[in-house]
Motif scaffolding. Structure first.
Motif, short mmCIF file in Angstrom:
data_model
loop_
_atom_site.label_atom_id
_atom_site.label_comp_id
_atom_site.label_asym_id
_atom_site.label_seq_id
_atom_site.Cartn_x
_atom_site.Cartn_y
_atom_site.Cartn_z
N ILE A 23 19.51 -7.11 45.13
CA ILE A 23 20.91 -7.20 44.70
C ILE A 23 21.31 -5.94 43.94
CG2 ILE A 23 22.48 -8.42 43.13
CD1 ILE A 23 21.03 -11.03 44.02
N ALA A 24 20.45 -5.45 43.07
CA ALA A 24 20.75 -4.24 42.31
C ALA A 24 20.96 -3.05 43.26
CB ALA A 24 19.63 -3.94 41.32
N ALA A 25 20.13 -2.96 44.28
CA ALA A 25 20.28 -1.88 45.26
C ALA A 25 21.59 -2.00 46.02
CB ALA A 25 19.10 -1.89 46.23
N LEU A 26 21.93 -3.21 46.43
CA LEU A 26 23.17 -3.43 47.16
C LEU A 26 24.39 -3.04 46.32
CD1 LEU A 26 22.36 -6.87 48.81
CD2 LEU A 26 22.40 -4.65 49.93
N VAL A 27 24.36 -3.42 45.06
CA VAL A 27 25.48 -3.11 44.16
C VAL A 27 25.62 -1.59 44.01
CG1 VAL A 27 26.32 -3.28 41.78
CG2 VAL A 27 25.44 -5.32 42.95
N ALA A 28 24.52 -0.93 43.71
CA ALA A 28 24.56 0.53 43.51
C ALA A 28 25.05 1.24 44.77
CB ALA A 28 23.19 1.05 43.12
N LEU A 29 24.51 0.89 45.91
CA LEU A 29 24.89 1.54 47.16
C LEU A 29 26.35 1.30 47.51
CD1 LEU A 29 21.63 0.74 49.13
CD2 LEU A 29 22.39 3.01 48.38
N SER A 30 26.82 0.09 47.27
CA SER A 30 28.22 -0.20 47.60
C SER A 30 29.17 0.48 46.63
CB SER A 30 28.47 -1.71 47.64
OG SER A 30 28.33 -2.30 46.37
N GLU A 31 28.78 0.58 45.36
CA GLU A 31 29.64 1.27 44.40
C GLU A 31 29.77 2.75 44.73
OE1 GLU A 31 28.14 0.34 40.50
OE2 GLU A 31 29.15 -1.61 40.50
N TRP A 32 28.75 3.31 45.35
CA TRP A 32 28.79 4.70 45.77
C TRP A 32 29.43 4.87 47.15
CZ3 TRP A 32 23.10 5.39 44.01
CH2 TRP A 32 23.07 5.67 42.64
N GLY A 33 29.82 3.76 47.78
CA GLY A 33 30.48 3.84 49.08
C GLY A 33 29.56 4.29 50.20
N ASP A 34 28.30 3.89 50.15
CA ASP A 34 27.31 4.33 51.13
C ASP A 34 27.47 3.56 52.44
OD1 ASP A 34 25.08 5.79 52.10
OD2 ASP A 34 23.81 4.06 51.69
N GLN A 66 36.98 0.97 49.66
CA GLN A 66 36.82 2.42 49.54
C GLN A 66 37.28 3.12 50.82
OE1 GLN A 66 35.90 4.11 46.79
NE2 GLN A 66 36.33 6.00 47.87
N LYS A 67 36.96 2.51 51.95
CA LYS A 67 37.36 3.07 53.24
C LYS A 67 38.88 3.10 53.36
CE LYS A 67 35.79 2.37 57.97
NZ LYS A 67 35.20 1.38 58.87
N SER A 68 39.54 2.01 52.93
CA SER A 68 41.01 1.94 52.95
C SER A 68 41.62 2.97 52.03
CB SER A 68 41.47 0.55 52.56
OG SER A 68 41.07 -0.39 53.50
N LYS A 69 41.02 3.12 50.86
CA LYS A 69 41.50 4.08 49.87
C LYS A 69 41.37 5.51 50.40
CE LYS A 69 40.62 5.51 45.11
NZ LYS A 69 39.74 5.32 43.95
N ASP A 70 40.26 5.80 51.06
CA ASP A 70 40.03 7.14 51.60
C ASP A 70 40.95 7.45 52.78
OD1 ASP A 70 38.04 7.52 49.74
OD2 ASP A 70 36.39 7.14 51.14
N ALA A 71 41.38 6.40 53.50
CA ALA A 71 42.25 6.59 54.67
C ALA A 71 43.68 6.97 54.25
CB ALA A 71 42.27 5.33 55.52
N LYS A 72 44.04 6.68 53.02
CA LYS A 72 45.41 6.95 52.56
C LYS A 72 45.60 8.37 52.16
CE LYS A 72 46.39 2.30 51.10
NZ LYS A 72 46.74 1.43 50.03
#
Length: 72
Positions: A23-34, A66-72
């Motif tokens: 879970i800790a790995a998933l949170v870190a990776l998702s917060e970094w937009g990996d 993050q993907k939506s934010k980057d697309a704008k």
């Protein structure tokens, strides 16, 4: 801390047998937009373990936001 250079190492923990580590790995990776970790997020989102499933779903939501934010 923003330690993105450690993403390849942290990805290894996205399938760790220890639920807390995973879970800790998933949170870190998702917060970094990996985006490369999406399969691990999807796998966790289908887990029978509720905490892991919620972590996977949250990771996917963060990544998509993050993907939506980057697309704008």
């Amino acid at each position: 801390m923003d330690l993105r250079e450690h993403i390849p190492t942290i990805r290894k923990f996205a399938h760790d047998p220890n639920e807390v580590v995973r879970i800790a790995a998933l949170v870190a990776l998702s917060e970094w937009g990996d985006a490369e970790s999406r399969p691990a997020f999807e796998d966790a989102a289908q887990s029978s373990v509720i905490r892991l499933r919620r972590a996977g779903q949250a990771a996917l939501a963060r990544l998509d936001a993050q993907k939506s934010k980057d697309a704008k």
